[in-house]
Design a protein around this motif. Structure first.
Motif, mmCIF file in Angstrom:
data_model
loop_
_atom_site.group_PDB
_atom_site.id
_atom_site.type_symbol
_atom_site.label_atom_id
_atom_site.label_comp_id
_atom_site.label_asym_id
_atom_site.label_seq_id
_atom_site.Cartn_x
_atom_site.Cartn_y
_atom_site.Cartn_z
ATOM 1 N N LYS A 26 -4.923 -10.482 48.909
ATOM 2 C CA LYS A 26 -5.416 -10.587 47.540
ATOM 3 C C LYS A 26 -6.868 -10.129 47.405
ATOM 4 C CE LYS A 26 -1.682 -12.231 45.756
ATOM 5 N NZ LYS A 26 -0.897 -11.370 44.877
ATOM 6 N N SER A 27 -7.356 -9.342 48.350
ATOM 7 C CA SER A 27 -8.750 -8.900 48.330
ATOM 8 C C SER A 27 -8.905 -7.563 47.596
ATOM 9 C CB SER A 27 -9.278 -8.754 49.760
ATOM 10 O OG SER A 27 -8.656 -7.659 50.405
ATOM 11 N N ASP A 28 -10.148 -7.246 47.240
ATOM 12 C CA ASP A 28 -10.449 -5.959 46.606
ATOM 13 C C ASP A 28 -10.143 -4.800 47.553
ATOM 14 O OD1 ASP A 28 -11.287 -7.088 44.212
ATOM 15 O OD2 ASP A 28 -13.379 -7.226 44.853
ATOM 16 N N GLN A 29 -10.439 -4.996 48.832
ATOM 17 C CA GLN A 29 -10.179 -3.942 49.820
ATOM 18 C C GLN A 29 -8.672 -3.666 49.914
ATOM 19 O OE1 GLN A 29 -11.551 -4.749 53.779
ATOM 20 N NE2 GLN A 29 -11.280 -2.650 54.432
ATOM 21 N N ALA A 30 -7.861 -4.714 49.919
ATOM 22 C CA ALA A 30 -6.408 -4.532 49.954
ATOM 23 C C ALA A 30 -5.933 -3.796 48.710
ATOM 24 C CB ALA A 30 -5.704 -5.882 50.089
ATOM 25 N N GLU A 31 -6.561 -4.091 47.575
ATOM 26 C CA GLU A 31 -6.198 -3.415 46.325
ATOM 27 C C GLU A 31 -6.451 -1.915 46.424
ATOM 28 O OE1 GLU A 31 -4.800 -2.721 42.577
ATOM 29 O OE2 GLU A 31 -4.691 -4.621 43.633
ATOM 30 N N GLN A 32 -7.597 -1.537 46.929
ATOM 31 C CA GLN A 32 -7.941 -0.117 47.053
ATOM 32 C C GLN A 32 -7.004 0.599 48.020
ATOM 33 O OE1 GLN A 32 -12.008 -0.374 48.287
ATOM 34 N NE2 GLN A 32 -12.787 -0.543 46.203
ATOM 35 N N ILE A 33 -6.768 -0.011 49.159
ATOM 36 C CA ILE A 33 -5.902 0.606 50.162
ATOM 37 C C ILE A 33 -4.469 0.707 49.639
ATOM 38 C CG2 ILE A 33 -4.880 0.291 52.449
ATOM 39 C CD1 ILE A 33 -7.610 -0.975 53.264
ATOM 40 N N SER A 34 -3.980 -0.378 49.051
ATOM 41 C CA SER A 34 -2.599 -0.360 48.567
ATOM 42 C C SER A 34 -2.422 0.652 47.441
ATOM 43 C CB SER A 34 -2.159 -1.753 48.115
ATOM 44 O OG SER A 34 -2.851 -2.163 46.952
ATOM 45 N N ASP A 35 -3.412 0.787 46.560
ATOM 46 C CA ASP A 35 -3.315 1.783 45.490
ATOM 47 C C ASP A 35 -3.187 3.189 46.067
ATOM 48 O OD1 ASP A 35 -3.408 -0.097 43.494
ATOM 49 O OD2 ASP A 35 -5.508 0.256 42.975
ATOM 50 N N ASN A 36 -4.001 3.498 47.065
ATOM 51 C CA ASN A 36 -3.948 4.826 47.682
ATOM 52 C C ASN A 36 -2.604 5.082 48.349
ATOM 53 O OD1 ASN A 36 -6.556 5.437 46.887
ATOM 54 N ND2 ASN A 36 -7.473 4.756 48.796
ATOM 55 N N VAL A 60 8.747 0.959 40.139
ATOM 56 C CA VAL A 60 8.815 0.339 41.459
ATOM 57 C C VAL A 60 7.425 0.266 42.071
ATOM 58 C CG1 VAL A 60 9.667 0.637 43.824
ATOM 59 C CG2 VAL A 60 11.206 0.990 41.888
ATOM 60 N N ARG A 61 6.666 1.337 41.964
ATOM 61 C CA ARG A 61 5.302 1.380 42.492
ATOM 62 C C ARG A 61 4.451 0.282 41.860
ATOM 63 N NH1 ARG A 61 0.525 1.096 41.604
ATOM 64 N NH2 ARG A 61 -1.107 2.376 42.423
ATOM 65 N N ASP A 62 4.561 0.119 40.540
ATOM 66 C CA ASP A 62 3.779 -0.885 39.829
ATOM 67 C C ASP A 62 4.177 -2.311 40.234
ATOM 68 O OD1 ASP A 62 2.425 1.138 38.545
ATOM 69 O OD2 ASP A 62 3.592 0.988 36.694
ATOM 70 N N ASN A 63 5.464 -2.548 40.430
ATOM 71 C CA ASN A 63 5.921 -3.877 40.842
ATOM 72 C C ASN A 63 5.408 -4.235 42.234
ATOM 73 O OD1 ASN A 63 7.292 -4.645 38.523
ATOM 74 N ND2 ASN A 63 9.170 -3.643 39.159
ATOM 75 N N ILE A 64 5.410 -3.287 43.131
ATOM 76 C CA ILE A 64 4.877 -3.538 44.472
ATOM 77 C C ILE A 64 3.376 -3.790 44.386
ATOM 78 C CG2 ILE A 64 4.453 -2.528 46.745
ATOM 79 C CD1 ILE A 64 7.110 -0.976 46.359
ATOM 80 N N ASP A 65 2.693 -3.028 43.576
ATOM 81 C CA ASP A 65 1.234 -3.151 43.446
ATOM 82 C C ASP A 65 0.828 -4.534 42.953
ATOM 83 O OD1 ASP A 65 -1.430 -2.178 43.566
ATOM 84 O OD2 ASP A 65 -1.391 -1.810 41.410
ATOM 85 N N LYS A 66 1.646 -5.153 42.132
ATOM 86 C CA LYS A 66 1.335 -6.481 41.611
ATOM 87 C C LYS A 66 1.277 -7.538 42.716
ATOM 88 C CE LYS A 66 3.418 -5.612 37.140
ATOM 89 N NZ LYS A 66 4.572 -5.884 36.258
ATOM 90 N N SER A 67 1.947 -7.277 43.830
ATOM 91 C CA SER A 67 2.019 -8.240 44.926
ATOM 92 C C SER A 67 0.851 -8.130 45.897
ATOM 93 C CB SER A 67 3.310 -8.045 45.708
ATOM 94 O OG SER A 67 4.414 -8.214 44.868
ATOM 95 N N ILE A 68 0.094 -7.048 45.805
ATOM 96 C CA ILE A 68 -0.972 -6.802 46.771
ATOM 97 C C ILE A 68 -2.273 -6.564 46.026
ATOM 98 C CG2 ILE A 68 -1.763 -5.310 48.649
ATOM 99 C CD1 ILE A 68 1.171 -4.525 49.076
#
Length: 71
Positions: A26-36, A60-68
């Motif tokens: 749930k970190s900002d770093q995880a958000e950046q990496i997961s988005d890429n 599907v991409r958006d649903n996965i992104d919500k989890s990370i």
């Protein structure tokens, strides 16, 4: 040491550190990496999938992104 021992060690590690792992996901770093990673994966799939499936791929991409990450 066999595969079963490694799996059990992995399970033990996850159980002992589940709070830290949850915070990391749930970190900002995880958000950046997961988005890429998710953007790259979605773009790749869109190149090989029919155009009519692109909207579903984005969903599907958006649903996965919500989890990370944080968003």
């Amino acid at each position: 040491m066999g595969i079963e021992d490694l799996v059990n060690q992995g399970k033990d590690f996850l159980e002992q550190n589940k709070d830290k792992i949850g915070e990391a996901l749930k970190s900002d770093q995880a958000e950046q990496i997961s988005d890429n990673v998710l953007d790259a994966a979605a773009d790749f799939v869109k190149k090989v999938a029919p155009e009519g499936a692109h909207e579903q791929i984005d969903g599907v991409r958006d649903n996965i992104d919500k989890s990370i990450g944080t968003e």
